[in-house]
Design an enzyme around this catalytic site. Structure first.
Site, PDB file in Angstrom:
ATOM      1  N   HIS A  23     -25.498 -56.455 -13.182  1.00 45.97           N
ATOM      2  CA  HIS A  23     -24.694 -55.513 -13.979  1.00 45.97           C
ATOM      3  C   HIS A  23     -25.029 -54.057 -13.652  1.00 45.97           C
ATOM      4  O   HIS A  23     -24.399 -53.146 -14.189  1.00 45.97           O
ATOM      5  CB  HIS A  23     -24.878 -55.767 -15.472  1.00 45.97           C
ATOM      6  CG  HIS A  23     -24.472 -57.144 -15.903  1.00 45.97           C
ATOM      7  ND1 HIS A  23     -23.232 -57.671 -15.611  1.00 45.97           N
ATOM      8  CD2 HIS A  23     -25.155 -58.114 -16.582  1.00 45.97           C
ATOM      9  CE1 HIS A  23     -23.168 -58.912 -16.109  1.00 45.97           C
ATOM     10  NE2 HIS A  23     -24.322 -59.200 -16.681  1.00 45.97           N
TER      11      HIS A  23
HETATM   12 ZN   LIG Z   1     -25.891 -63.519 -17.127  1.00 43.70          ZN
END
Ligand SMILES: [Zn+2]
Length: 202
Positions: A23
């Site tokens: 992320h």
């Molecule tokens: Zn994850």
């Protein structure tokens, strides 16, 4: 992760017992991730000329938005993410191929979905290196997953991915990705599955 990738290029199979911070985006971190280790490693190896093409196989239950963001201008660094569609992040960044799965998917349907893509991607792209994000958060006991894989399903997944890559003589660098079960011993055993699958092939 960079060292694991170099070792994979030298020995065929290697992994890091960390990594998979998928992320992490170019401009900022997010979702427990600060720096995107796989994107950095792929870019470093490409820029120094060690690899020309890489494939990121991201099977963490969350979409690999950060990796897609970091590698968006890198057509030779292909990003594949198969994840629970309704899960974090809500503002997904499209990668080269995204497969969003419905909630509650179990072992057989999950593995069937995976088998639609992995051989085709490996044979089509013919990467010099595969990065495998082996997140174990698709497990049914995971607090942040939405899928329903069992331990046996994850074991089958790791054996399948490692086998498909390795039998094509493509180097594989694995990272552990996410996993948020409260039973830490069970969680650690799940993260070990990809290393066990690689050890069986080595
Ligand atoms: Zn994850």
């Amino acid at each position: 992760t960079l060292l694991a990738a170099r070792l994979a290029l030298e020995h065929g199979l290697a992994g890091s017992t960390a990594g998979g911070s998928h992320h992490g985006r170019r401009a900022a971190g997010g979702g427990f991730c600060v720096f995107n280790d796989v994107a950095v490693a792929a870019l470093a190896l490409k820029r120094e000329g060690t690899i020309r093409r890489a494939l990121v196989l991201d099977l963490d239950v969350h979409q690999g938005d950060g990796t897609a963001d970091c590698l968006t201008h890198e057509p030779d660094l292909f990003t594949f993410s198969m994840h629970a569609e309704k899960n974090y992040p809500t503002d997904k960044v499209p990668g080269d191929l995204d497969v969003g799965l419905p909630d509650g998917l179990g072992d057989d349907d999950y593995l069937a979905a995976l088998a639609l893509h992995v051989p085709r991607l490996l044979d089509g792209i013919r990467p010099d290196l595969v990065f495998y994000n082996a997140g174990v958060d698709p497990h049914r006991d995971d607090r942040l997953g939405r899928l329903a894989l069992t331990d046996e399903g994850l074991r089958r997944r790791e054996a399948y991915v490692v086998g498909e890559v390795h039998r094509r003589d493509i180097p594989l660098a694995a990272v552990i990705g996410g996993g948020y079960a409260t039973d830490v011993a069970a969680l650690a055993a799940r993260h070990a599955l990809v290393f066990e699958a690689m050890a069986e092939r080595a």
